[in-house]
Every structure is written in structure tokens, then in C-alpha cells.
Design a protein around this motif. Structure first.
Motif, PDB file in Angstrom:
ATOM      1  N   PHE A  95       0.804  -1.224   0.000  1.00 23.78           N
ATOM      2  CA  PHE A  95       0.000   0.000   0.000  1.00 23.78           C
ATOM      3  C   PHE A  95       0.834   1.269   0.000  1.00 23.78           C
ATOM      4  O   PHE A  95       0.309   2.364  -0.100  1.00 23.78           O
ATOM      5  CB  PHE A  95      -0.979  -0.025   1.178  1.00 23.78           C
ATOM      6  N   ALA A  96       2.153   1.100   0.141  1.00 24.67           N
ATOM      7  CA  ALA A  96       3.027   2.254  -0.069  1.00 24.67           C
ATOM      8  C   ALA A  96       3.465   2.308  -1.520  1.00 24.67           C
ATOM      9  O   ALA A  96       4.299   3.125  -1.895  1.00 24.67           O
ATOM     10  CB  ALA A  96       4.248   2.162   0.853  1.00 24.67           C
ATOM     11  N   GLU A  97       2.902   1.426  -2.307  1.00 26.55           N
ATOM     12  CA  GLU A  97       3.223   1.313  -3.719  1.00 26.55           C
ATOM     13  C   GLU A  97       4.711   1.099  -3.911  1.00 26.55           C
ATOM     14  O   GLU A  97       5.339   1.708  -4.768  1.00 26.55           O
ATOM     15  CB  GLU A  97       2.760   2.558  -4.501  1.00 26.55           C
ATOM     16  N   GLY A  98       5.245   0.225  -3.087  1.00 21.36           N
ATOM     17  CA  GLY A  98       6.668  -0.058  -3.202  1.00 21.36           C
ATOM     18  C   GLY A  98       6.877  -1.509  -3.554  1.00 21.36           C
ATOM     19  O   GLY A  98       5.936  -2.302  -3.594  1.00 21.36           O
ATOM     20  N   HIS A  99       8.118  -1.831  -3.844  1.00 27.23           N
ATOM     21  CA  HIS A  99       8.447  -3.204  -4.192  1.00 27.23           C
ATOM     22  C   HIS A  99       9.112  -3.872  -3.011  1.00 27.23           C
ATOM     23  O   HIS A  99       9.753  -3.214  -2.190  1.00 27.23           O
ATOM     24  CB  HIS A  99       9.371  -3.203  -5.413  1.00 27.23           C
ATOM     25  N   PRO A 139      18.649  10.058  -1.017  1.00 25.81           N
ATOM     26  CA  PRO A 139      17.391  10.769  -0.796  1.00 25.81           C
ATOM     27  C   PRO A 139      16.197   9.905  -1.152  1.00 25.81           C
ATOM     28  O   PRO A 139      15.134  10.035  -0.548  1.00 25.81           O
ATOM     29  CB  PRO A 139      17.490  11.966  -1.720  1.00 25.81           C
ATOM     30  N   ARG A 140      16.367   8.997  -2.123  1.00 24.56           N
ATOM     31  CA  ARG A 140      15.262   8.105  -2.439  1.00 24.56           C
ATOM     32  C   ARG A 140      14.884   7.271  -1.206  1.00 24.56           C
ATOM     33  O   ARG A 140      13.715   6.949  -0.988  1.00 24.56           O
ATOM     34  CB  ARG A 140      15.648   7.167  -3.586  1.00 24.56           C
ATOM     35  N   ALA A 141      15.895   6.986  -0.424  1.00 28.76           N
ATOM     36  CA  ALA A 141      15.642   6.224   0.792  1.00 28.76           C
ATOM     37  C   ALA A 141      14.770   7.039   1.757  1.00 28.76           C
ATOM     38  O   ALA A 141      13.855   6.500   2.388  1.00 28.76           O
ATOM     39  CB  ALA A 141      16.966   5.875   1.465  1.00 28.76           C
ATOM     40  N   SER A 142      15.048   8.366   1.853  1.00 33.70           N
ATOM     41  CA  SER A 142      14.225   9.214   2.726  1.00 33.70           C
ATOM     42  C   SER A 142      12.774   9.169   2.286  1.00 33.70           C
ATOM     43  O   SER A 142      11.863   9.033   3.109  1.00 33.70           O
ATOM     44  CB  SER A 142      14.708  10.667   2.684  1.00 33.70           C
ATOM     45  N   VAL A 143      12.600   9.306   0.963  1.00 29.33           N
ATOM     46  CA  VAL A 143      11.233   9.292   0.443  1.00 29.33           C
ATOM     47  C   VAL A 143      10.563   7.953   0.754  1.00 29.33           C
ATOM     48  O   VAL A 143       9.413   7.910   1.202  1.00 29.33           O
ATOM     49  CB  VAL A 143      11.250   9.545  -1.084  1.00 29.33           C
ATOM     50  N   ALA A 144      11.327   6.877   0.545  1.00 24.90           N
ATOM     51  CA  ALA A 144      10.773   5.547   0.789  1.00 24.90           C
ATOM     52  C   ALA A 144      10.389   5.381   2.247  1.00 24.90           C
ATOM     53  O   ALA A 144       9.322   4.861   2.586  1.00 24.90           O
ATOM     54  CB  ALA A 144      11.807   4.496   0.394  1.00 24.90           C
ATOM     55  N   LEU A 145      11.265   5.882   3.121  1.00 26.06           N
ATOM     56  CA  LEU A 145      11.014   5.740   4.553  1.00 26.06           C
ATOM     57  C   LEU A 145       9.741   6.488   4.928  1.00 26.06           C
ATOM     58  O   LEU A 145       8.916   6.005   5.710  1.00 26.06           O
ATOM     59  CB  LEU A 145      12.220   6.277   5.336  1.00 26.06           C
ATOM     60  N   LEU A 146       9.589   7.694   4.354  1.00 32.94           N
ATOM     61  CA  LEU A 146       8.405   8.485   4.657  1.00 32.94           C
ATOM     62  C   LEU A 146       7.142   7.758   4.159  1.00 32.94           C
ATOM     63  O   LEU A 146       6.148   7.669   4.869  1.00 32.94           O
ATOM     64  CB  LEU A 146       8.518   9.864   4.012  1.00 32.94           C
ATOM     65  N   ARG A 147       7.227   7.228   2.926  1.00 32.21           N
ATOM     66  CA  ARG A 147       6.050   6.562   2.360  1.00 32.21           C
ATOM     67  C   ARG A 147       5.674   5.351   3.200  1.00 32.21           C
ATOM     68  O   ARG A 147       4.501   5.131   3.521  1.00 32.21           O
ATOM     69  CB  ARG A 147       6.362   6.126   0.927  1.00 32.21           C
ATOM     70  N   VAL A 175       8.502   5.650  12.115  1.00 33.03           N
ATOM     71  CA  VAL A 175       9.782   5.773  11.425  1.00 33.03           C
ATOM     72  C   VAL A 175      10.783   4.780  12.001  1.00 33.03           C
ATOM     73  O   VAL A 175      11.469   4.063  11.278  1.00 33.03           O
ATOM     74  CB  VAL A 175      10.310   7.216  11.526  1.00 33.03           C
ATOM     75  N   LYS A 176      10.830   4.762  13.340  1.00 35.73           N
ATOM     76  CA  LYS A 176      11.813   3.888  13.979  1.00 35.73           C
ATOM     77  C   LYS A 176      11.527   2.423  13.676  1.00 35.73           C
ATOM     78  O   LYS A 176      12.436   1.610  13.549  1.00 35.73           O
ATOM     79  CB  LYS A 176      11.768   4.076  15.508  1.00 35.73           C
ATOM     80  N   ARG A 177      10.241   2.101  13.560  1.00 34.39           N
ATOM     81  CA  ARG A 177       9.891   0.715  13.339  1.00 34.39           C
ATOM     82  C   ARG A 177      10.254   0.271  11.928  1.00 34.39           C
ATOM     83  O   ARG A 177      10.683  -0.868  11.704  1.00 34.39           O
ATOM     84  CB  ARG A 177       8.384   0.557  13.568  1.00 34.39           C
ATOM     85  N   LEU A 178      10.120   1.165  10.976  1.00 31.65           N
ATOM     86  CA  LEU A 178      10.336   0.778   9.584  1.00 31.65           C
ATOM     87  C   LEU A 178      11.775   0.925   9.120  1.00 31.65           C
ATOM     88  O   LEU A 178      12.187   0.255   8.174  1.00 31.65           O
ATOM     89  CB  LEU A 178       9.400   1.569   8.683  1.00 31.65           C
ATOM     90  N   ALA A 179      12.522   1.805   9.784  1.00 28.33           N
ATOM     91  CA  ALA A 179      13.897   2.045   9.342  1.00 28.33           C
ATOM     92  C   ALA A 179      14.707   0.753   9.190  1.00 28.33           C
ATOM     93  O   ALA A 179      15.411   0.589   8.200  1.00 28.33           O
ATOM     94  CB  ALA A 179      14.584   3.016  10.296  1.00 28.33           C
ATOM     95  N   PRO A 180      14.611  -0.205  10.128  1.00 29.48           N
ATOM     96  CA  PRO A 180      15.414  -1.420   9.978  1.00 29.48           C
ATOM     97  C   PRO A 180      15.023  -2.265   8.767  1.00 29.48           C
ATOM     98  O   PRO A 180      15.753  -3.192   8.407  1.00 29.48           O
ATOM     99  CB  PRO A 180      15.123  -2.197  11.276  1.00 29.48           C
ATOM    100  N   HIS A 181      13.860  -1.990   8.168  1.00 30.34           N
ATOM    101  CA  HIS A 181      13.463  -2.754   6.980  1.00 30.34           C
ATOM    102  C   HIS A 181      13.650  -1.962   5.699  1.00 30.34           C
ATOM    103  O   HIS A 181      13.839  -2.522   4.636  1.00 30.34           O
ATOM    104  CB  HIS A 181      11.990  -3.181   7.110  1.00 30.34           C
ATOM    105  N   VAL A 182      13.578  -0.641   5.835  1.00 33.38           N
ATOM    106  CA  VAL A 182      13.640   0.201   4.634  1.00 33.38           C
ATOM    107  C   VAL A 182      15.079   0.574   4.300  1.00 33.38           C
ATOM    108  O   VAL A 182      15.428   0.743   3.140  1.00 33.38           O
ATOM    109  CB  VAL A 182      12.767   1.464   4.838  1.00 33.38           C
ATOM    110  N   LEU A 183      15.925   0.698   5.305  1.00 33.99           N
ATOM    111  CA  LEU A 183      17.251   1.265   5.054  1.00 33.99           C
ATOM    112  C   LEU A 183      18.392   0.256   4.824  1.00 33.99           C
ATOM    113  O   LEU A 183      19.221   0.483   3.936  1.00 33.99           O
ATOM    114  CB  LEU A 183      17.642   2.214   6.195  1.00 33.99           C
TER     115      LEU A 183
END
Lengths: 330, 775
Positions: free
Chosen positions: A52-56, A262-270, A289-297
Motif C-alpha cells: 500500500f506504499a506502492e513499493g516493491h 534521498p530516495r531512501a528518505s522518500v521511501a522511509l516516509l512513504r 519511522v523507527k519501526r520501519l527504518a530497519p526494513h527500509v534502510l
């Protein structure tokens, strides 16, 4: 800066009604997936967030823990087109994107869309294909278009790639180039199930094919609408600053060769926005943010060779950063 | 807030409930004012600091400073509270030592002497502060009661034979019960941790156990103590009697007093009433350790009641500086009317024996013998009214039977001395008391008796020593003469006693009115130690007689014409010799009713105007100190107002968001102050989870955290939610406070900086290691 300013900045926000609709949709899909994936609520939720964040989504784990099962369950829960590609070393880019073939009946060259034109594309064992094929898929993931023989084709909406990857088999594989891993919103691991869950898996999967019984609970249009709605979840400046500070911290970290873009910032926000919506909130908190950072970054970082030799992993770097970065409280 | 107030009020009332216990050891209720004022001040100060949300350390510091500032005022030494200065501290320190001596030496019940009062108000202040902190800040009223119980038990632990203490303990016990009832639930042991029976039963059993054993420990119950705490040392009291012979026999003469007097006067220490055959003692016969009747003891910080009413008196004023004095009795002209100088707060005036005693003393020794002596350098002024009866006046006085019996009692009959006395009376034709006293005195000092003054004689000990001295040897010194005359007077039915003290001393600096020196300065040495006889004339007072023929003629000899002369024998002879040569009308002029001389200390009765006139020389009038006080007060008021403002600003028209965020801020501040604050990287939700994990708070914290995050990060919060959050935060703050042990709470201010230091240290070490590996 006063609260009033921040409230104005966060825009009109999301209406309660919309938020409830979003919640229902997400819950329905989540419940559906959980029918076949036992005891991995967290993983299911992350997969949902990616959708639902339209991500892969890149699922990386040892064989047999349910990578493909998760991807299939997610795909089946939404009433939309699904394509599955088994990546092999001899797979060609055109096998993914599609090919123009001569039609003897009409005497014209017709475009036959590849699996990438589906709403949800399952790329199994993506690291087994050659770099050329991988790039074909990865480029389409970012641009959401495919250009074949000079004709640009728009991909479907929503469009999501769920790729799986086996991290232990290295022989005959082509690891994803670091720069291209960036295009996945998240990389998740499933992990071995808990003892009780494993017992449950034995019982459920020993018999009938539960996956085949799975029925869609929503359709592509609803998902697309939900995605648009989630984009209006409000974010305040302190949280934005927190995200930016976190990504910048990865670039300054002593163990990191190449930090988050910066794409990572956008992804993290989404991802954080979607996580907030999953939790039924109309605003993003630092906890999202803290919860998702370990999966997004982590999968976006390239560690220094000495750090890797010392046995450090990207996940540890992120944990380190999270422990040192002041979180906003207001 | 209301809870704080009620807890503080309970502490206040429990403090008041200890008053009856203290009444037992003080002979007058005048101790109550300062002690209760001290306790209330301490309570108010502690509550104020608490109200301002300042920490325990700040409260302790402010309390100590407040005590130093208020103590001189509470003790009545200063009309106004002053800025604590070093001199004040030094004075308090000095007074503390005095208080300890008084505590050890003064038999109860006692007057509220300054030193004792310092201990009492210090104790009350300390206990009030600690009890407040325990009860209000740390919510441990049980511990507060324990501290209060110590305060309450202290006076009950003073051994006294007289009355029972049960009645005095009841108010405190009642207050303690009330405190336990009101606040007890929090103090009961947590059943999950300690396996105790139902807490009420446990509490009751403990109370019964304590109730059965404690009375045994406290002599104040007038029950024999089951356990004797420490050695049973009884106070020395007032009997360390002045040994004139020892002073006179010192190998080296030492100066003991420097006196500036309006006229020559004997400096009297005490009138000794009872004779045991060897020595004279204070108090009625037979009492080994003398405890004056509390009714005859008076604090010396005001006009002193006379020992005996005297119709005609002569005003005498002396300024005395103690150089070295080895007893607790204060030398004064008899009989003193009022004492001036700071030391008077520590003096007791006894109308039994007519002595002034002080415990502002130092321990020392005289020729190897341990002695307690008045502190050296003490200065005081005495206004005295010396009985100056005319001869005719004394002829008419009569002694009532009680007094006669009391002051004529002897351990045994002295028939030979009685016969000798009658013989002397007959020879002089003396029929009245005064005539007989003068006749006996003149027999001792005059040629008829043929007595010789000599220090080199054995002590007056033994069955027949006194008779031998009077009838055969006729060689001795003042103790011999005074004892002999007093015994002879008593034997012949004349009420008499022996007084000890000092002769006026040698003149070291003549008065010179033209140079502004009104008083003659005398120096008194150990060689001036003296004993003489006083005879009771009701209505005229105790009149001095002098039976000792001192060889240096420094004694003052009353005569029929002048019963209270001011010249000593040597001067009189000189004058008589001169008068016989020159103008017989010439009369030495003496300064009568002199003006107050310049003194080192200020007359406490002087009005404020006079004090101001004296300007920089006087204490307490330092303008810079007052400016400083005003400035400090102004800054404190400003800070208070600002603090209030900040809180008030939150007041009326805050948005619900703002209210929730302010509540969150309060919660975080309280947590930080208790050492369980947020680490920078923690979000509010994580923080609350941690607290829950640590069992500090319950799920209410999550509600607050979620609402706070909604308020902070763009969510919606309405007024009712804000109100709910504010209420929950107040509860959470309390839970946090309760969850932190007192020790952790005390260390909390140190933890944060220590944590920083630790982190810096770690970073530096890491950098060093990396620098080395990189290099």
C-alpha cells in the motif's frame, strides 16, 4: 515553531471516514494472508505496508520458510492481474518485459506484453538471472514504463514487484547490484516459524492446498484508491526532520561506504505513512519511522570492507543510528 | 497538591503532639514558642520548595540556610533575621558546644538555656524538614513517623524520678495512629513481595510488641528501664563547689578576671548554706548532689528577682571579662539585678544560694585536676543592688522560724564555740543580731582575738579542727575564719552562711572622667579568692561580714557606722591617717550612678535608635548585608513570579494540543527529576513501554503517550481528551515518584551528568582505539 504552524503545514489531513475505509481494506487483506502464513503477523504487515506504499518488496531468506507463499498469498488477495517469473540464468530481458512478434494472420508486428505488465509481479529467485535481465526488471520497477522497439508502454496501476532471493546459494547466482537494490522499498526476512506455528503449518499444509482456497478480498481499483488516500496521512516537520537526520546519519556512519540516498528518505516516509494508516492513525509518529527504518534502510547501505570483515551488518548500523539519534517528542 | 498539604499538616500536628513530652524536661513553657516556630518555619520552607518543584537537594540546602538565618532570631539573640554571616555561624557553633555541655550537666527540669534551646530548635527544625520530605515528597509517612518518634522519645529518655510520663505520650500516640490510618495503606508491605500475614494484623502485632518494650527503654514513663542504654551518667549539676583553698594555694598567682566597676565590690560566686562539719555546700543539708528547686531558678535574660528583699540598696555596676575561671558560677556583685551581654542567655539565676551559673564553659584542668570553667574571654555587665542597710534598720528585723531553723542548722553541736561566742558578745555588750555579728567579726579581725592570717596551714578537716582553730591555734585563712564565724553565729541562733567569691582585686587602671573613663579597672587574681560570712536580716537582705584579717588589708570591713563600705582596710587606714593630718572633712569622691561606659557588647535593652546612632561599631547594622538581603529576596520573588507566569501562561486559552503537550512535558520533567527520564533516542511510546516493563506505571501510560503523539505530530485531540490526559499525567507522575526508591531519588541529580561523563569516556576510548588501528 508553534503547534499551530505545524498543524497548518501538515495540510488538510485525512478524513476519519477515509481512514476507516483504509483500515478495513488493509485489515481484510492482512487477515486473508494470515490464513496461509502462520505466526508471522509482523512480516505480513510489512508486506502489506509495501503493497500500500506502492513499493516493491524484496524477500530474502533461506529456502522453505514461505517466501513464495507470502508473495502468492498477497497477490491472490487482491483481485488483479498477477504474473510469476521464475528467474533462471538463461532468462532473457524480453521474457520479462514482453516481445514484439510477427503475426502471420495480420501481417503486422504485435506487442506481446511480458509478465511485468501485471499488477503484481512475483520474481522468484531473482538473483539467478543474469544482470541484463535483472536490470530490465529493475528499470521498469522505478520508471513504471517499459520501452520496447521505441514504443513506451505504461505499466499497470497498482504495480508491485515481489522478488525473492536466496542468500546462501552463491554459486551460479548474480547478486543484485547494490545501486539497484535501492529500488526495493523494503527488504524483509521471514525467519523460521515458532515451534507451535510450525506444528500448525504441518497440519494446514499437510492436507488441502490452502493457497488455492484463498479468494481475493479487494480489487485493483480499491488498492489504487487506498494508496492515494494513504498519501494524505499528515506528517509534521519534526518527523520529516527525523527521517532526514536518520538518512544523513547513515552517510556519516563510520562503518558505511555508501549511505542511504534521498530516495531512501522518500521511501522511509512513504512506508511510515502506510504504517500509520495500518495502525489506524492519521499522522506519522517517530515510532512509525523507527519501526520501519530497519526494513527500509539496511539493503541500501554499502558497508566498508573492514566493517564487513569485522562482522558488522547493515542492520546493526541502523540499530546503532536509532540508538543515537534524538527522537522528537513534540 | 491537596494530598501534599494534608500530609504536611499531619506532620505539623504530630510535631505539636510531642510538646507535652518536652514540657516535662523544661521548668517553664517559654521553650515552646521558639521550638514550634522553628518546626513551622521548616515545614513552610519545605512545602514552598516542594510547591516550586525543586529537588530534595535544593530543599535541604535552603533549609540549612534558612535555619542559620532564623536561629539567632528564634533564640531571641537578634531582633531581626539576618543574612547568615561567618560570625553568626561561629556563634552558633560556639553555642552548640555550650548546648552539649548543658545537655550533659544540667539536671532536668531545666530552664530553656540558650545552648539547650539551640539543640531543641535545631532538632525540631531538622525533624520537621526530614519528616516533611519523607511524608510529602517520598510518600513514606511511616518513615516520617519513625523520625518524629525519635523527637518525641528524646525528652522522655531523660531520667527523672518524679512524675510518670504516660499522659505525656498519649497525644503523640494518637497522632501517630491518625497518621497511620490516613496514610497507612501505602506503607503496608506489598504482599506480592514480602510474605506477611494480613497487613493490619502484622501492624497491630508490631504495635503491641513495641508498646510492650518501648516503655522499658524510656525512663520518662517512670518505669524501670528494661535495657540500660549506655552508662548511667548523671549530670554533675550545680555542686562542683568552689575550693577557695585550692585557688589560694596555687604555686603561681593567675589573673582570673578583669573588672571595670563603678565602685569597689566583692565579686560573689555563691552563698553556701549547709555545713557538713568539713565543708560548706550549696543547698539544704544532706543532699550530696544538689538539684535546685526549679521554682527557684530563673533565666537570666531579663531582670532577676531578688534572693532577699532589701529595703535600702546601693547601685553597683561592673563590666567583667573572664580571663580564666575554673567553675560554672559567674562572679557578680551581690545581689545582681540584671545581667547584660550575650552570655546572659546561657545563665541561670538561683534564688536559693543567690548564684548565677552558666554552662557556656570549657573543659580544662587546674593543676592536674579536671575542671569545668567558664569560657575565657566572656564579657558581661552586671547591674547590682547591694544591700546597704543602716545600723538602726537592722536592729528591728526579725527572722521567722523556718529561716532560722534552716540557716542555723549544724551537723553537730559546738558547745565550746558557742561559749566562746557568748563570751565575745558579753565582752562587747552586744545584744542584737547585728551587734553580735559585728562583735564576732571584730573579735576575729581585731587584736582581741589575736588571730593570724596564714595560708600555710593544713586543711580544716577533722572532728576538732574547727574548735582547735578558734580556741588554740588561731592561724588560718579566709575559709577558716568564715567557717568559724558562721558556725559560731549559728551555734548562737543567728542565721548565717558562708559566701565564696573574690576580693575586689588590684587597681590596674584608675578612673579618669576627664578622659572619658568612668570606671576604675581592677584585675582579680587567684590570690583574691575569698570566703566571708553573710547574715540574714529579713527585709534588709543578706549582709556581708568580714572575719578574715587579710595581711594585705585588701578586704573590706563593715563597721557599725558603715555596714557597706567601699574602701578596703588599707585605704581606710591611709585615709584615716591623712584625715588626722589634714582636713577631717575631706571625703573621697566616688562616681555615683555613672553613665554607661563604652562596652564591647551592646546593651540588649538599647532601643533601635540608639543602636543606629552607634553606627558602624554595632553588629547587625551593616547596610551592605541588608542590601544583599533585599536583592536576594527580590530575585527570589522575581523567580517565583516568573515560574508562576510560565504556569499561568498555559492557563486559559490553550489549545487541547498545547495542553496535552504541556502535560507530556510535565511528565517528562518529573521523570527526569526522579532519575527515570527519557533517553534522547526514545520516543514517548517507547519510554512508556520501558516504564511499564520496569513496573513503574500501568497501561494508562500508553493512553497518554498515544494522545501526546497525536498532539505533537498532527493528530487530532479534543478538549475532553486533553482533560483526561492531564488527569492521567498527574496519576502517572505519582506512580513514577512512588516507583523510585529514596536512594535512587537522592542520586538522580548525579545520574544524568554521570551518564554523560560515561558516554564521553566511551567515545574518547573508541576514538583512541580507532586512531591507533588506523595509524
Amino acid at each position: 515553531m508553534s503547534t499551530t504552524d505545524r498543524t497548518e503545514r501538515s495540510g488538510p489531513g485525512i478524513a476519519r471516514q477515509d481512514l476507516d475505509d483504509v483500515g478495513r481494506t488493509l485489515e481484510a487483506v492482512g487477515a486473508n494472508i494470515r490464513r496461509v502464513i502462520e505466526g508471522k503477523a509482523n512480516v505480513v504487515e510489512l508486506a502489506l505496508i509495501a503493497l500500500f506504499a506502492e513499493g516493491h518488496l524484496l524477500v530474502e531468506d533461506v529456502p522453505g520458510v514461505g517466501k513464495t507463499m507470502l508473495a502468492k498469498a498477497l497477490a491472490r488477495s487482491v483481485d488483479c492481474s498477477v504474473a510469476r517469473v521464475q528467474f533462471t540464468p538463461d532468462l532473457l530481458p524480453s521474457d520479462v518485459t514482453g516481445v514484439t512478434v510477427y503475426s502471420p494472420d495480420t501481417g503486422t508486428f504485435d506487442f506481446r506484453p511480458g509478465p511485468v505488465f501485471a499488477n503484481i509481479v512475483l520474481g522468484d529467485e531473482i538473483n539467478r538471472a543474469g544482470p541484463k535481465t535483472q536490470s530490465a526488471l529493475l528499470e521498469s520497477m522505478e520508471e513504471r514504463t517499459v520501452t520496447i522497439d521505441g514504443v513506451t508502454h505504461q505499466l499497470a496501476t497498482p504495480f508491485m514487484v515481489i522478488a525473492t532471493q536466496n542468500p546462501i546459494e552463491l554459486e551460479g547466482t548474480f547478486p543484485l547490484p547494490e545501486a539497484q537494490r535501492d529500488r526495493f522499498l523494503m527488504r524483509i526476512a521471514i525467519g523460521y516459524p515458532h515451534q507451535d506455528d510450525e506444528l500448525a503449518i504441518l497440519r494446514t499444509h499437510g492436507g488441502a492446498d490452502r493457497l488455492a482456497e484463498l479468494r481475493p478480498v479487494t480489487d485493483a481499483a480499491t488498492v489504487a484508491h487506498t494508496i492515494r488516500t494513504i498519501r494524505t496521512v499528515s506528517v509534521t516537520e519534526p518527523v520529516e526532520r527525523y527521517i532526514v537526520a536518520m538518512c544523513r546519519a547513515t552517510r556519516a556512519h563510520r562503518d558505511v561506504e555508501l549511505g542511504a540516498s534521498p530516495r531512501a528518505s522518500v521511501a522511509l516516509l512513504r512506508a511510515s505513512r502506510t504504517a500509520a494508516a495500518v495502525a489506524g492513525r492519521d499522522h506519522v509518529t517517530p515510532d512509525d519511522v523507527k519501526r520501519l527504518a530497519p526494513h527500509v534502510l539496511p539493503h541500501r547501505l554499502i558497508l566498508r570492507p573492514e566493517a564487513e570483515l569485522a562482522g558488522h551488518a547493515a542492520g546493526e548500523v541502523i540499530a546503532d543510528i536509532l540508538d543515537g539519534l534524538p527522537a522528537p517528542t513534540e | 497538591m491537596r494530598r501534599d498539604l494534608s500530609a504536611a499538616t499531619l506532620v505539623g500536628f504530630t510535631l505539636l503532639a510531642t510538646v507535652p513530652a518536652y514540657d516535662r524536661v523544661f521548668s517553664t513553657p517559654s521553650w515552646r514558642g521558639p521550638a514550634v516556630a522553628a518546626a513551622l518555619l521548616a515545614l513552610v520552607l519545605a512545602s514552598l520548595i516542594r510547591r516550586l518543584h525543586r529537588g530534595a537537594w535544593v530543599a535541604g540546602l535552603v533549609s540549612v540556610l534558612g535555619f542559620v538565618a532564623a536561629a539567632p532570631w528564634l533564640l531571641g539573640q537578634n531582633a531581626r533575621p539576618v543574612l547568615p554571616r561567618l560570625s553568626v555561624l561561629a556563634d552558633l557553633w560556639q553555642l552548640l558546644a555550650v548546648g552539649r555541655t548543658e545537655l550533659a550537666e544540667t539536671p532536668a527540669p531545666t530552664l530553656p538555656l540558650a545552648g539547650l534551646m539551640l539543640l531543641v530548635i535545631g532538632g525540631w527544625w531538622l525533624v520537621a524538614h526530614v519528616a516533611h520530605e519523607l511524608s510529602v515528597r517520598w510518600r513514606r509517612p511511616g518513615f516520617a513517623l519513625a523520625v518524629l518518634a525519635v523527637l518525641w522519645a528524646a525528652p522522655l529518655a531523660v531520667p527523672m524520678s518524679d512524675q510518670t510520663g504516660w499522659g505525656r505520650t498519649l497525644p503523640f500516640l494518637a497522632m501517630a495512629c491518625l497518621t497511620l490510618l490516613v496514610t497507612g495503606s501505602e506503607d503496608l508491605p506489598d504482599e506480592t513481595r514480602v510474605p506477611v500475614p494480613a497487613s493490619g494484623v502484622a501492624l497491630g502485632e508490631a504495635a503491641i510488641a513495641i508498646g510492650l518494650t518501648m516503655p522499658g527503654l524510656l525512663p520518662g514513663y517512670a518505669e524501670p528501664a528494661w535495657v540500660q542504654l549506655g552508662a548511667s551518667s548523671s549530670p554533675r549539676g550545680y555542686q562542683p563547689i568552689v575550693d577557695v583553698s585550692q585557688r589560694l594555694g596555687l604555686p603561681e598567682e593567675r589573673d582570673v578576671l578583669r573588672v571595670r566597676a563603678s565602685q569597689r565590690t566583692y565579686l560573689r560566686l555563691a552563698g553556701l548554706e549547709s555545713f557538713d562539719g568539713d565543708v560548706w555546700r550549696l543547698g539544704p543539708p544532706g543532699s550530696g548532689s544538689y538539684r535546685p528547686d526549679p521554682a527557684s531558678l530563673f533565666a537570666a535574660d531579663g531582670p532577676l528577682p531578688p534572693e532577699q528583699q532589701a529595703a535600702n540598696t546601693e547601685s553597683v555596676q561592673v563590666d567583667i571579662e573572664v580571663l580564666e575561671l575554673d567553675n560554672i558560677y559567674v562572679p557578680v556583685p551581690y545581689q545582681p539585678v540584671e545581667v547584660f551581654g550575650p552570655i546572659r542567655d546561657d545563665m541561670i539565676w538561683s534564688t536559693e544560694g543567690g548564684f548565677l551559673a552558666t554552662w557556656d564553659t570549657v573543659e580544662g584542668e587546674v593543676d592536674g585536676e579536671p575542671r569545668v570553667g567558664i569560657r575565657e574571654g566572656v564579657e558581661y555587665r552586671v547591674q547590682a543592688a547591694r544591700p546597704a542597710p543602716t545600723f538602726d534598720e537592722l536592729l528591728t528585723t526579725t527572722v521567722d522560724e523556718t529561716d532560722r531553723e534552716r540557716f542555723t542548722s549544724l551537723p553537730r553541736d559546738y558547745p565550746e564555740l558557742g561559749a566562746q561566742a557568748e563570751q565575745v558578745y558579753e565582752a562587747a555588750g552586744a545584744t542584737t543580731t547585728v551587734e553580735r555579728a559585728l562583735a564576732l567579726q571584730d573579735w576575729f579581725v581585731g587584736p582581741d582575738g589575736d588571730f593570724t592570717y596564714d595560708l600555710d596551714v593544713p586543711a580544716l578537716r577533722g572532728e576538732d579542727a574547727l574548735t582547735d582553730f578558734v580556741l588554740e591555734d588561731r592561724v588560718g585563712y579566709c575559709e577558716y575564719f568564715a567557717t568559724a564565724m558562721a558556725v559560731m553565729l549559728r551555734q548562737t541562733g543567728i542565721p548565717a552562711r558562708v559566701a565564696t567569691g573574690f576580693l575586689p582585686g588590684r587597681v590596674t587602671s584608675e578612673a579618669d572622667p576627664s578622659a572619658g573613663i568612668e570606671f576604675t579597672e581592677y584585675t582579680v587574681s587567684t590570690a583574691d579568692a575569698h570566703a566571708w560570712v553573710e547574715v540574714l536580716f529579713p527585709g534588709a537582705g543578706w549582709v556581708t561580714f568580714e572575719p578574715t584579717p587579710r595581711d594585705d588589708n585588701s578586704h573590706i570591713l563593715p563597721t557599725e557606722n558603715d555596714l557597706t563600705p567601699i574602701e578596703n582596710v588599707a585605704e581606710r587606714r591611709e585615709r584615716e591617717a591623712e584625715e588626722s593630718e589634714d582636713d577631717p572633712a575631706a571625703d573621697p569622691t566616688i562616681p555615683d550612678a555613672p553613665d554607661l561606659p563604652e562596652a564591647d557588647f551592646q546593651d540588649p535593652s538599647a532601643t533601635g535608635d540608639q543602636a543606629a546612632d552607634e553606627g558602624s561599631g554595632s553588629e547587625g547594622a551593616d547596610p551592605s548585608a541588608w542590601l544583599l538581603i533585599v536583592a536576594v529576596v527580590a530575585v527570589m520573588v522575581a523567580a517565583l513570579l516568573l515560574a508562576r507566569r510560565r504556569r499561568d501562561d498555559r492557563g486559559s486559552d490553550r489549545t487541547p494540543q498545547r495542553r496535552v503537550l504541556d502535560a507530556q512535558r510535565d511528565l517528562l520533567t518529573t521523570a527526569a527529576r526522579h532519575g527515570v527520564g527519557r533517553s534522547a533516542h526514545e520516543t514517548t511510546v517507547e519510554l512508556v513501554e520501558r516504564w511499564r516493563f520496569e513496573r513503574r506505571i500501568d497501561e494508562r501510560g500508553v493512553v497518554v503517550a498515544v494522545a501526546a503523539q497525536a498532539a505533537a505530530f498532527g493528530g487530532t485531540v479534543d478538549t475532553s481528551e486533553a482533560a483526561e490526559v492531564e488527569r492521567l499525567v498527574a496519576e502517572l507522575e505519582q506512580m513514577l515518584r512512588d516507583s523510585v526508591s529514596s536512594q535512587d531519588r537522592l542520586l538522580a541529580p548525579l545520574r544524568l551528568p554521570l551518564g554523560h561523563v560515561q558516554r564521553w569516556g566511551r567515545t574518547i576510548v573508541e576514538r583512541l582505539v580507532r586512531w591507533r588501528t588506523d595509524g
